[in-house]
Write a protein that holds these residues in place. Structure first.
Motif, PDB file in Angstrom:
ATOM      1  N   LEU A   1      52.248  44.072  -2.890  1.00  0.00           N
ATOM      2  CA  LEU A   1      52.730  43.762  -1.537  1.00  0.00           C
ATOM      3  C   LEU A   1      53.666  42.559  -1.515  1.00  0.00           C
ATOM      4  CD1 LEU A   1      49.397  44.250   0.462  1.00  0.00           C
ATOM      5  CD2 LEU A   1      51.376  45.792   0.429  1.00  0.00           C
ATOM      6  N   PHE A   2      53.928  41.980  -2.679  1.00  0.00           N
ATOM      7  CA  PHE A   2      54.727  40.752  -2.710  1.00  0.00           C
ATOM      8  C   PHE A   2      56.172  40.972  -2.268  1.00  0.00           C
ATOM      9  CE2 PHE A   2      52.322  37.727  -5.805  1.00  0.00           C
ATOM     10  CZ  PHE A   2      51.207  37.824  -4.992  1.00  0.00           C
TER      11      PHE A   2
ATOM     12  N   LEU B   1      57.129  42.216   0.349  1.00  0.00           N
ATOM     13  CA  LEU B   1      57.231  41.934   1.780  1.00  0.00           C
ATOM     14  C   LEU B   1      57.571  40.467   2.063  1.00  0.00           C
ATOM     15  CD1 LEU B   1      54.278  44.141   3.061  1.00  0.00           C
ATOM     16  CD2 LEU B   1      56.694  44.396   3.703  1.00  0.00           C
ATOM     17  N   PRO B   2      56.787  39.495   1.564  1.00  0.00           N
ATOM     18  CA  PRO B   2      57.180  38.101   1.810  1.00  0.00           C
ATOM     19  C   PRO B   2      58.486  37.727   1.133  1.00  0.00           C
ATOM     20  CG  PRO B   2      55.291  38.196   0.324  1.00  0.00           C
ATOM     21  CD  PRO B   2      55.468  39.567   0.904  1.00  0.00           C
ATOM     22  N   MET B   3      58.788  38.319  -0.041  1.00  0.00           N
ATOM     23  CA  MET B   3      60.042  37.998  -0.711  1.00  0.00           C
ATOM     24  C   MET B   3      61.238  38.450   0.127  1.00  0.00           C
ATOM     25  SD  MET B   3      59.132  36.311  -3.307  1.00  0.00           S
ATOM     26  CE  MET B   3      60.738  36.148  -4.072  1.00  0.00           C
ATOM     27  N   ARG B   4      61.146  39.619   0.716  1.00  0.00           N
ATOM     28  CA  ARG B   4      62.214  40.093   1.595  1.00  0.00           C
ATOM     29  C   ARG B   4      62.302  39.212   2.847  1.00  0.00           C
ATOM     30  NH1 ARG B   4      63.593  45.637   0.627  1.00  0.00           N
ATOM     31  NH2 ARG B   4      64.032  45.716  -1.615  1.00  0.00           N
ATOM     32  N   TYR B   5      61.145  38.780   3.350  1.00  0.00           N
ATOM     33  CA  TYR B   5      61.132  37.910   4.531  1.00  0.00           C
ATOM     34  C   TYR B   5      61.832  36.579   4.242  1.00  0.00           C
ATOM     35  CZ  TYR B   5      59.282  34.474   7.841  1.00  0.00           C
ATOM     36  OH  TYR B   5      59.161  33.441   8.740  1.00  0.00           O
ATOM     37  N   PHE B   6      61.518  35.979   3.093  1.00  0.00           N
ATOM     38  CA  PHE B   6      62.168  34.717   2.725  1.00  0.00           C
ATOM     39  C   PHE B   6      63.672  34.931   2.563  1.00  0.00           C
ATOM     40  CE2 PHE B   6      57.942  33.672   0.467  1.00  0.00           C
ATOM     41  CZ  PHE B   6      57.388  33.232   1.657  1.00  0.00           C
ATOM     42  N   ASP B   7      64.047  36.048   1.948  1.00  0.00           N
ATOM     43  CA  ASP B   7      65.463  36.346   1.742  1.00  0.00           C
ATOM     44  C   ASP B   7      66.182  36.503   3.090  1.00  0.00           C
ATOM     45  OD1 ASP B   7      67.646  37.149  -0.187  1.00  0.00           O
ATOM     46  OD2 ASP B   7      67.560  38.962   1.035  1.00  0.00           O
ATOM     47  N   ASP B   8      65.577  37.233   4.009  1.00  0.00           N
ATOM     48  CA  ASP B   8      66.174  37.433   5.333  1.00  0.00           C
ATOM     49  C   ASP B   8      66.247  36.130   6.125  1.00  0.00           C
ATOM     50  OD1 ASP B   8      66.453  40.113   4.786  1.00  0.00           O
ATOM     51  OD2 ASP B   8      64.617  40.705   5.830  1.00  0.00           O
ATOM     52  N   SER B   9      65.365  35.180   5.797  1.00  0.00           N
ATOM     53  CA  SER B   9      65.322  33.911   6.527  1.00  0.00           C
ATOM     54  C   SER B   9      66.298  32.879   5.971  1.00  0.00           C
ATOM     55  CB  SER B   9      63.897  33.339   6.506  1.00  0.00           C
ATOM     56  OG  SER B   9      62.988  34.238   7.122  1.00  0.00           O
TER      57      SER B   9
ATOM     58  N   ALA C   1      52.465  28.139   1.456  1.00  0.00           N
ATOM     59  CA  ALA C   1      51.208  28.879   1.560  1.00  0.00           C
ATOM     60  C   ALA C   1      51.195  30.078   0.621  1.00  0.00           C
ATOM     61  CB  ALA C   1      50.987  29.329   3.007  1.00  0.00           C
ATOM     62  N   PHE C   2      52.291  30.802   0.594  1.00  0.00           N
ATOM     63  CA  PHE C   2      52.351  31.987  -0.260  1.00  0.00           C
ATOM     64  C   PHE C   2      52.263  31.609  -1.735  1.00  0.00           C
ATOM     65  CE2 PHE C   2      54.963  34.992  -2.769  1.00  0.00           C
ATOM     66  CZ  PHE C   2      54.160  36.107  -2.628  1.00  0.00           C
ATOM     67  N   GLY C   3      53.026  30.604  -2.142  1.00  0.00           N
ATOM     68  CA  GLY C   3      53.042  30.223  -3.551  1.00  0.00           C
ATOM     69  C   GLY C   3      51.716  29.673  -4.042  1.00  0.00           C
ATOM     70  N   SER C   4      51.088  28.802  -3.231  1.00  0.00           N
ATOM     71  CA  SER C   4      49.877  28.101  -3.680  1.00  0.00           C
ATOM     72  C   SER C   4      48.589  28.863  -3.406  1.00  0.00           C
ATOM     73  CB  SER C   4      49.802  26.720  -3.022  1.00  0.00           C
ATOM     74  OG  SER C   4      49.758  26.836  -1.612  1.00  0.00           O
ATOM     75  N   LEU C   5      48.552  29.653  -2.340  1.00  0.00           N
ATOM     76  CA  LEU C   5      47.306  30.306  -1.936  1.00  0.00           C
ATOM     77  C   LEU C   5      47.239  31.783  -2.295  1.00  0.00           C
ATOM     78  CD1 LEU C   5      46.842  28.723   1.613  1.00  0.00           C
ATOM     79  CD2 LEU C   5      45.888  27.956  -0.571  1.00  0.00           C
ATOM     80  N   ILE C   6      48.372  32.385  -2.603  1.00  0.00           N
ATOM     81  CA  ILE C   6      48.376  33.817  -2.905  1.00  0.00           C
ATOM     82  C   ILE C   6      48.959  34.093  -4.295  1.00  0.00           C
ATOM     83  CG2 ILE C   6      49.199  36.091  -2.192  1.00  0.00           C
ATOM     84  CD1 ILE C   6      49.265  35.062   0.678  1.00  0.00           C
ATOM     85  N   MET C   7      50.199  33.661  -4.520  1.00  0.00           N
ATOM     86  CA  MET C   7      50.837  33.959  -5.803  1.00  0.00           C
ATOM     87  C   MET C   7      50.098  33.309  -6.967  1.00  0.00           C
ATOM     88  SD  MET C   7      53.167  33.485  -8.440  1.00  0.00           S
ATOM     89  CE  MET C   7      54.354  32.171  -8.194  1.00  0.00           C
TER      90      MET C   7
ATOM     91  N   VAL D   1      50.356  50.377  -5.086  1.00  0.00           N
ATOM     92  CA  VAL D   1      50.451  49.661  -3.817  1.00  0.00           C
ATOM     93  C   VAL D   1      51.906  49.484  -3.396  1.00  0.00           C
ATOM     94  CG1 VAL D   1      49.963  47.475  -2.648  1.00  0.00           C
ATOM     95  CG2 VAL D   1      48.257  48.472  -4.170  1.00  0.00           C
ATOM     96  N   ALA D   2      52.778  49.101  -4.348  1.00  0.00           N
ATOM     97  CA  ALA D   2      54.190  48.879  -4.029  1.00  0.00           C
ATOM     98  C   ALA D   2      54.875  50.162  -3.577  1.00  0.00           C
ATOM     99  CB  ALA D   2      54.916  48.300  -5.242  1.00  0.00           C
ATOM    100  N   THR D   3      54.594  51.256  -4.276  1.00  0.00           N
ATOM    101  CA  THR D   3      55.230  52.519  -3.933  1.00  0.00           C
ATOM    102  C   THR D   3      54.794  53.012  -2.563  1.00  0.00           C
ATOM    103  OG1 THR D   3      55.371  53.131  -6.275  1.00  0.00           O
ATOM    104  CG2 THR D   3      55.597  54.894  -4.676  1.00  0.00           C
ATOM    105  N   LEU D   4      53.493  52.987  -2.317  1.00  0.00           N
ATOM    106  CA  LEU D   4      52.985  53.466  -1.033  1.00  0.00           C
ATOM    107  C   LEU D   4      53.465  52.597   0.125  1.00  0.00           C
ATOM    108  CD1 LEU D   4      49.318  54.414  -2.024  1.00  0.00           C
ATOM    109  CD2 LEU D   4      51.185  55.982  -1.442  1.00  0.00           C
ATOM    110  N   SER D   5      53.390  51.283  -0.050  1.00  0.00           N
ATOM    111  CA  SER D   5      53.797  50.389   1.029  1.00  0.00           C
ATOM    112  C   SER D   5      55.290  50.499   1.314  1.00  0.00           C
ATOM    113  CB  SER D   5      53.420  48.934   0.703  1.00  0.00           C
ATOM    114  OG  SER D   5      54.081  48.485  -0.466  1.00  0.00           O
ATOM    115  N   SER D   6      56.100  50.602   0.255  1.00  0.00           N
ATOM    116  CA  SER D   6      57.542  50.715   0.440  1.00  0.00           C
ATOM    117  C   SER D   6      57.914  52.042   1.084  1.00  0.00           C
ATOM    118  CB  SER D   6      58.261  50.577  -0.911  1.00  0.00           C
ATOM    119  OG  SER D   6      59.641  50.762  -0.763  1.00  0.00           O
TER     120      SER D   6
END
Length: 300
Positions: free
Chosen positions: A25-26, A28-36, A227-233, A262-267
């Motif tokens: 699922l990573f 998703l946040p990577m695309r969010y950071f890129d869009d931001s 938060a993403f880097g320290s608590l999830i990644m 997970v990546a294939t289904l979510s995408s």
């Protein structure tokens, strides 16, 4: 190669499986950071900085980085750090499913590295798996034509699997790497590699890697990045590197296949990806090659 108990192997396998599932699922946040505004490699550098802030002090506190194992950890950190940077960048720059499939040639590379570095036997069944995997690349990248990557993200996805497979092989070959120490080295190397590659790409193909945005532009996402880097990644990276001490490198690579599911289904559901039939057949060949390798006996 180190000897482990059955309980250690089971626990390590579960740690790899569930940690890798989260990585699916990573994108998703990577695309969010890129869009931001925190584009491509700057986003990768930022999450690894966030992870390193936690990872390095804890690894030192637990004494998992020592003068005795530093060289080995540095080799692992360089290989997996490069993989970390290329994989996350590929998810931003190309199709999620295609990059993920290319990354998951990794078990084949792990088998080859095990032979080259630790002289693990590669029998006829594993050679069939390698051939099937390369046939999958031909279909996936070229739709039945020349196997030429469609974009830079595809190249990153392919190379990232090589780096991760090398790291898994080296982890399995050393008894005292430790998940915290290994994760700290991976994140630390990834920071410098992402920044260096980002600068190179910005100066050569600025349309792919824009300039680092001003602080006021990315200020709203600083806390999400931390938060993403320290608590999830970071915790999921620890899970994968720790678990990889207790299973064969090829098996560790197979267990991370939970990510591709997970990546294939979510995408597919969230982005409505529409790959060609030949591309899907290529991906299926790659997955089939991985399972052939998984169920092969030690000397098959």
């Amino acid at each position: 190669m180190q000897t482990v108990t059955a309980q250690q192997a089971r626990t390590g396998s579960l740690a790899i499986f569930f940690s890798a599932s989260a990585w699916g699922l990573f994108w998703l946040p990577m695309r969010y950071f890129d869009d931001s505004g925190l584009t491509a490699l700057w986003a990768v550098a930022a999450i690894n900085i966030a992870a390193s802030i936690v990872a390095v002090p804890i690894a030192l506190w637990k004494r998992e980085i020592t003068s005795e194992n530093f060289r080995w950890l540095a080799i692992i950190g360089a290989g997996m750090g490069i993989s970390n940077v290329l994989y996350f960048s590929g998810l931003i720059l190309s199709d999620v499913i295609r990059v993920t499939f290319l990354f998951y040639l990794m078990p084949i590379w792990a088998t080859l590295f095990s032979k080259l570095i630790f002289n693990v036997t590669i029998g006829p069944i594993r050679m069939i798996a390698v051939s099937l995997a390369f046939f999958g690349i031909w279909l996936l990248l070229g739709d039945g034509g020349l196997p030429i990557p469609q974009n830079l993200g595809d190249v990153f996805g392919l190379l990232s699997g090589l780096g991760w497979a090398f790291g898994l092989t080296m982890i399995r070959g050393k008894v005292d790497t430790g998940g915290f120490g290994t994760a700290a080295m991976v994140c630390s190397f990834a920071v410098f590699i992402a920044i260096a590659l980002g600068l190179v790409l910005h100066n050569t193909v600025p349309e792919v890697q824009p300039a680092l945005p001003p602080l006021e532009t990315i200020y709203p996402i600083i806390l999400p990045v931390l938060a993403f880097g320290s608590l999830i990644m970071w915790p999921t990276l620890v899970g994968q590197t720790w678990g990889s001490q207790f299973v064969m490198s090829t098996t560790a690579a197979i267990l991370t296949m939970s990510e591709i599911m997970v990546a294939t289904l979510s995408s597919t559901f969230l982005e409505g990806n529409n790959m060609s039939l030949l591309a899907w057949m290529g991906g299926a060949c790659i997955v089939a090659a991985i399972f052939v390798d998984l169920f092969a006996s030690k000397d098959a």
